[in-house]
Write a protein that holds these residues in place. Structure first.
Motif, PDB file in Angstrom:
ATOM      1  N   LEU A  59       0.869  -1.171   0.000  1.00  0.00           N
ATOM      2  CA  LEU A  59       0.000   0.000   0.000  1.00  0.00           C
ATOM      3  C   LEU A  59       0.904   1.219   0.000  1.00  0.00           C
ATOM      4  CD1 LEU A  59      -2.719  -1.148   2.549  1.00  0.00           C
ATOM      5  CD2 LEU A  59      -2.778  -1.243   0.053  1.00  0.00           C
ATOM      6  N   LEU A  60       1.041   1.843  -1.166  1.00  0.00           N
ATOM      7  CA  LEU A  60       2.022   2.899  -1.369  1.00  0.00           C
ATOM      8  C   LEU A  60       1.367   4.270  -1.297  1.00  0.00           C
ATOM      9  CD1 LEU A  60       4.882   3.862  -2.259  1.00  0.00           C
ATOM     10  CD2 LEU A  60       4.116   3.562  -4.626  1.00  0.00           C
ATOM     11  N   LYS A  61       1.973   5.147  -0.509  1.00  0.00           N
ATOM     12  CA  LYS A  61       1.559   6.545  -0.479  1.00  0.00           C
ATOM     13  C   LYS A  61       2.794   7.401  -0.717  1.00  0.00           C
ATOM     14  CE  LYS A  61      -0.849  10.134   2.121  1.00  0.00           C
ATOM     15  NZ  LYS A  61      -1.560  10.511   3.365  1.00  0.00           N
ATOM     16  N   VAL A  62       2.688   8.330  -1.667  1.00  0.00           N
ATOM     17  CA  VAL A  62       3.816   9.184  -2.032  1.00  0.00           C
ATOM     18  C   VAL A  62       3.605  10.579  -1.437  1.00  0.00           C
ATOM     19  CG1 VAL A  62       5.219  10.105  -3.913  1.00  0.00           C
ATOM     20  CG2 VAL A  62       4.045   7.906  -4.196  1.00  0.00           C
ATOM     21  N   TYR A  63       4.642  11.101  -0.812  1.00  0.00           N
ATOM     22  CA  TYR A  63       4.611  12.444  -0.239  1.00  0.00           C
ATOM     23  C   TYR A  63       5.535  13.325  -1.084  1.00  0.00           C
ATOM     24  CZ  TYR A  63       2.774   9.793   3.725  1.00  0.00           C
ATOM     25  OH  TYR A  63       2.033   8.942   4.524  1.00  0.00           O
ATOM     26  N   TYR A  64       4.937  14.165  -1.924  1.00  0.00           N
ATOM     27  CA  TYR A  64       5.709  14.978  -2.855  1.00  0.00           C
ATOM     28  C   TYR A  64       6.247  16.239  -2.177  1.00  0.00           C
ATOM     29  CZ  TYR A  64       3.395  12.054  -6.356  1.00  0.00           C
ATOM     30  OH  TYR A  64       2.934  10.990  -7.089  1.00  0.00           O
ATOM     31  N   LYS A  65       7.409  16.700  -2.681  1.00  0.00           N
ATOM     32  CA  LYS A  65       8.027  17.947  -2.218  1.00  0.00           C
ATOM     33  C   LYS A  65       8.021  18.032  -0.690  1.00  0.00           C
ATOM     34  CE  LYS A  65       7.037  20.515  -6.445  1.00  0.00           C
ATOM     35  NZ  LYS A  65       6.444  21.731  -7.054  1.00  0.00           N
ATOM     36  N   SER A  66       8.525  16.984  -0.077  1.00  0.00           N
ATOM     37  CA  SER A  66       8.514  16.893   1.382  1.00  0.00           C
ATOM     38  C   SER A  66       9.880  16.469   1.901  1.00  0.00           C
ATOM     39  CB  SER A  66       7.457  15.877   1.839  1.00  0.00           C
ATOM     40  OG  SER A  66       6.182  16.207   1.333  1.00  0.00           O
ATOM     41  N   HIS A  67      10.100  16.709   3.179  1.00  0.00           N
ATOM     42  CA  HIS A  67      11.317  16.233   3.822  1.00  0.00           C
ATOM     43  C   HIS A  67      11.023  15.936   5.289  1.00  0.00           C
ATOM     44  CE1 HIS A  67      11.493  20.604   4.707  1.00  0.00           C
ATOM     45  NE2 HIS A  67      12.038  20.223   5.848  1.00  0.00           N
ATOM     46  N   ILE A  68      11.904  15.153   5.903  1.00  0.00           N
ATOM     47  CA  ILE A  68      11.726  14.788   7.311  1.00  0.00           C
ATOM     48  C   ILE A  68      12.179  15.947   8.188  1.00  0.00           C
ATOM     49  CG2 ILE A  68      12.463  13.223   9.142  1.00  0.00           C
ATOM     50  CD1 ILE A  68      12.796  11.048   7.035  1.00  0.00           C
ATOM     51  N   GLU A  69      11.287  16.385   9.050  1.00  0.00           N
ATOM     52  CA  GLU A  69      11.580  17.504   9.946  1.00  0.00           C
ATOM     53  C   GLU A  69      12.037  17.022  11.318  1.00  0.00           C
ATOM     54  OE1 GLU A  69      11.527  21.757  10.856  1.00  0.00           O
ATOM     55  OE2 GLU A  69      11.561  20.570   9.010  1.00  0.00           O
ATOM     56  N   HIS A  70      11.419  15.913  11.802  1.00  0.00           N
ATOM     57  CA  HIS A  70      11.719  15.480  13.171  1.00  0.00           C
ATOM     58  C   HIS A  70      11.376  14.001  13.330  1.00  0.00           C
ATOM     59  CE1 HIS A  70      12.352  15.832  17.476  1.00  0.00           C
ATOM     60  NE2 HIS A  70      11.172  15.275  17.689  1.00  0.00           N
ATOM     61  N   LEU A  71      12.128  13.316  14.196  1.00  0.00           N
ATOM     62  CA  LEU A  71      11.872  11.911  14.522  1.00  0.00           C
ATOM     63  C   LEU A  71      11.691  11.764  16.032  1.00  0.00           C
ATOM     64  CD1 LEU A  71      14.682  10.186  12.393  1.00  0.00           C
ATOM     65  CD2 LEU A  71      12.291  10.498  11.740  1.00  0.00           C
ATOM     66  N   LYS A  72      10.841  10.829  16.413  1.00  0.00           N
ATOM     67  CA  LYS A  72      10.713  10.489  17.831  1.00  0.00           C
ATOM     68  C   LYS A  72      10.155   9.078  17.951  1.00  0.00           C
ATOM     69  CE  LYS A  72       6.017  12.309  18.487  1.00  0.00           C
ATOM     70  NZ  LYS A  72       5.161  13.241  19.250  1.00  0.00           N
ATOM     71  N   GLN A  73      10.508   8.406  19.027  1.00  0.00           N
ATOM     72  CA  GLN A  73      10.002   7.054  19.259  1.00  0.00           C
ATOM     73  C   GLN A  73       8.677   7.145  19.996  1.00  0.00           C
ATOM     74  OE1 GLN A  73      12.823   4.082  20.332  1.00  0.00           O
ATOM     75  NE2 GLN A  73      11.357   2.901  21.530  1.00  0.00           N
ATOM     76  N   LEU A  74       7.672   6.466  19.452  1.00  0.00           N
ATOM     77  CA  LEU A  74       6.340   6.506  20.053  1.00  0.00           C
ATOM     78  C   LEU A  74       6.272   5.535  21.225  1.00  0.00           C
ATOM     79  CD1 LEU A  74       4.170   6.624  16.802  1.00  0.00           C
ATOM     80  CD2 LEU A  74       4.969   8.521  18.207  1.00  0.00           C
ATOM     81  N   PRO A  75       5.752   5.969  22.362  1.00  0.00           N
ATOM     82  CA  PRO A  75       5.774   5.125  23.569  1.00  0.00           C
ATOM     83  C   PRO A  75       4.819   3.939  23.501  1.00  0.00           C
ATOM     84  CG  PRO A  75       4.572   7.168  23.966  1.00  0.00           C
ATOM     85  CD  PRO A  75       5.173   7.299  22.615  1.00  0.00           C
ATOM     86  N   ASP A  76       3.748   4.046  22.723  1.00  0.00           N
ATOM     87  CA  ASP A  76       2.719   2.999  22.736  1.00  0.00           C
ATOM     88  C   ASP A  76       3.209   1.690  22.131  1.00  0.00           C
ATOM     89  OD1 ASP A  76       1.038   4.800  23.906  1.00  0.00           O
ATOM     90  OD2 ASP A  76       0.089   5.402  22.017  1.00  0.00           O
ATOM     91  N   ASP A  77       3.726   1.760  20.908  1.00  0.00           N
ATOM     92  CA  ASP A  77       4.114   0.521  20.216  1.00  0.00           C
ATOM     93  C   ASP A  77       5.596   0.480  19.843  1.00  0.00           C
ATOM     94  OD1 ASP A  77       4.083   2.491  18.341  1.00  0.00           O
ATOM     95  OD2 ASP A  77       2.547   1.576  17.057  1.00  0.00           O
TER      96      ASP A  77
END
Length: 479
Positions: free
Chosen positions: A253-271
């Motif tokens: 299941l592919l979703k493309v995010y155009y003209k985008s970049h990664i701003e921030h990362l964090k580990q989610l506590p739930d899973d």
């Protein structure tokens, strides 16, 4: 501990092996040593002409024992070169005295960098066999994967991954921008959607080839694991099961995010998944989660060794080489991803770090060294007159020729396009009535015709738009 040879080639990738094999042909009675960080090397096989000067080929993994009888191999890593005294030292301390040396150490993946050290292990690059095995291992327990990049490997992954949700983050306005234009990207996406709705997921293609295990010393394995492998070949994804943990999805299941970049990362506590904040062109933010990130944003020349005198480097970090693949150091040559073409390029050629050019540069370096050793004069190979690359994207054969996206032409060119949905996409780049480049997607049988038209500089102005009229067989007319 020391060793002597006439030719020393460093690197077991396509460029290094092509260089060594070229030397074995030109100088059969001289000593040739290939230093490779892995007991598995890459070689070109099934070389098939697509046009007069354009070839498609497979890349085969070989054990070093299978190389030509005239090529001696050392499984080690280069540490230092003394160009004035003509010797090189390996990480294990071996001194190799040479007459000529060719550096084919390839490139290293440009990994997405994060200041958060705890997230580094959640980011992997795809470059060699080891990195693909790591990807395969992580996919086994993954449900969501983020692909960062828009080149060949990113495009192949986006299409080949199965049973997993794929988030494809690209900086451009269309997919596969390294190779194709927006029109071709739309062609691929429409064809992909129609294939998904009309067909069941295709069975994995079986490729019959020999498989080998590596024989690096155990104590060095961990140190070299992220460095040693040579670049992947054109059909790399067919040899691995690239299925995720979401069984039953079939196609991803592919979703493309155009003209985008990664701003921030964090580990989610739930899973425990990785929370990713994307920033789009309009400065809006979007949140998503994934199990890990595949960073496929290209490669950078790999220069993890020292020299007695400084190598002259280009702006992109590659070693500057002239038309004979010579560096600024005496009797030191370079080829493949590690080098940058510093000569005045031909009208229809430019450098891209691809398997095709790695093979061409490696063979050229071998011929150049052999000619100097034999006291002969040679000229640059004709393959550097015209850019050409044959690959496969989204299951379609793709041929790229000349200035296929108008590279270096400014705005002074026009485009002619013919598209048959789910069958072929043909684009001609014309300047002053002459064909300067072409993109051929599908079984067009136009590669040799386009090659001739570009090299001959044929004036196509009298034919106007009819040059791509499907009712006119230009292949027969111009051949």
């Amino acid at each position: 501990m020391s060793r002597h040879c006439t030719f020393l080639v460093v690197g077991g990738g396509i460029a290094g092996v092509s260089c060594a094999e070229s030397l074995a042909i030109c100088c059969a009675n001289t000593s040739i040593v290939l230093v490779t960080e892995s007991s598995i090397v890459k070689s070109v096989t099934n070389l098939v002409p697509v046009a007069r000067y354009l070839h498609k080929f497979d890349v085969r993994e070989k054990n070093v024992t299978e190389l030509s009888a005239g090529i001696a191999t050392i499984v080690d890593q280069l540490a230092h070169i003394n160009s004035q005294k003509h010797w090189a030292k390996t990480k294990s301390g071996l001194i190799i005295n040479y007459r000529f040396i060719c550096l084919c150490t390839g490139g290293a993946p440009k990994l997405f960098s994060t200041r958060q050290a705890e997230h580094v292990e959640r980011i992997i690059g795809i470059r060699d066999t080891d990195s693909v095995l790591e990807l395969q291992r992580r996919l086994a327990s993954a449900k969501d994967v983020l692909i960062l990049g828009n080149g060949g490997i990113a495009s192949e992954l986006a299409y080949e991954l199965r049973d997993v949700n794929v988030h494809w983050v690209i900086k451009d306005g269309h997919i596969s921008a390294t190779f194709v234009d927006p029109g071709a990207a739309e062609f691929f996406q429409l064809a992909n959607k129609e294939t998904e709705t009309e067909q069941e997921p295709a069975a994995t293609t079986a490729i019959k080839r020999m498989r080998y295990s590596e024989t690096l010393p155990t104590e060095e394995e961990e140190e070299l694991q992220s460095k040693r492998g040579a670049a992947l070949g054109p059909d790399w994804h067919r040899n691995y099961d690239l299925s995720g943990a979401s069984g039953g999805l079939g196609k991803n299941l592919l979703k493309v995010y155009y003209k985008s970049h990664i701003e921030h990362l964090k580990q989610l506590p739930d899973d425990g998944t990785l929370g990713v904040t994307l920033k789009h062109e309009d400065d809006t933010l979007e949140q998503l989660s994934c199990d890990f990130i595949v960073s496929a944003t290209g490669v950078q020349p790999r220069l993890d060794y020292t020299t007695d005198l400084p190598l002259q480097l280009a702006e992109d970090g590659g070693i500057n080489v002239d038309d004979m693949m010579r560096t600024n150091l005496s009797d030191v040559y370079a080829a493949g991803d590690v080098c940058t073409a510093a000569w005045m390029p031909a009208q229809h050629w430019f450098q891209m770090r691809l398997w095709t050019q790695a093979r061409q540069m490696g063979a050229m370096a071998g011929r150049s060294m052999a000619a100097l050793h034999e006291g002969e004069t040679i000229y640059q190979d004709f393959c550097f007159e015209l850019f050409g690359h044959v690959t496969q994207l989204f299951s379609f054969p793709v041929v790229l020729l000349g200035r296929f996206n108008g590279q270096g032409l400014g705005r002074d060119y026009e485009l002619l396009v013919r598209c048959t949905r789910n069958k072929e996409y043909i684009k001609f780049v014309l300047q002053n009535g002459r064909l300067r480049g072409a993109i051929l997607i599908g079984d067009t049988d136009l590669a040799e015709t386009c090659e001739n038209l570009i090299l001959n500089g044929t004036d196509l102005e009298p034919y106007g738009d009819d040059i791509l009229n499907p009712n006119i067989d230009i292949e027969d007319y111009f051949d």
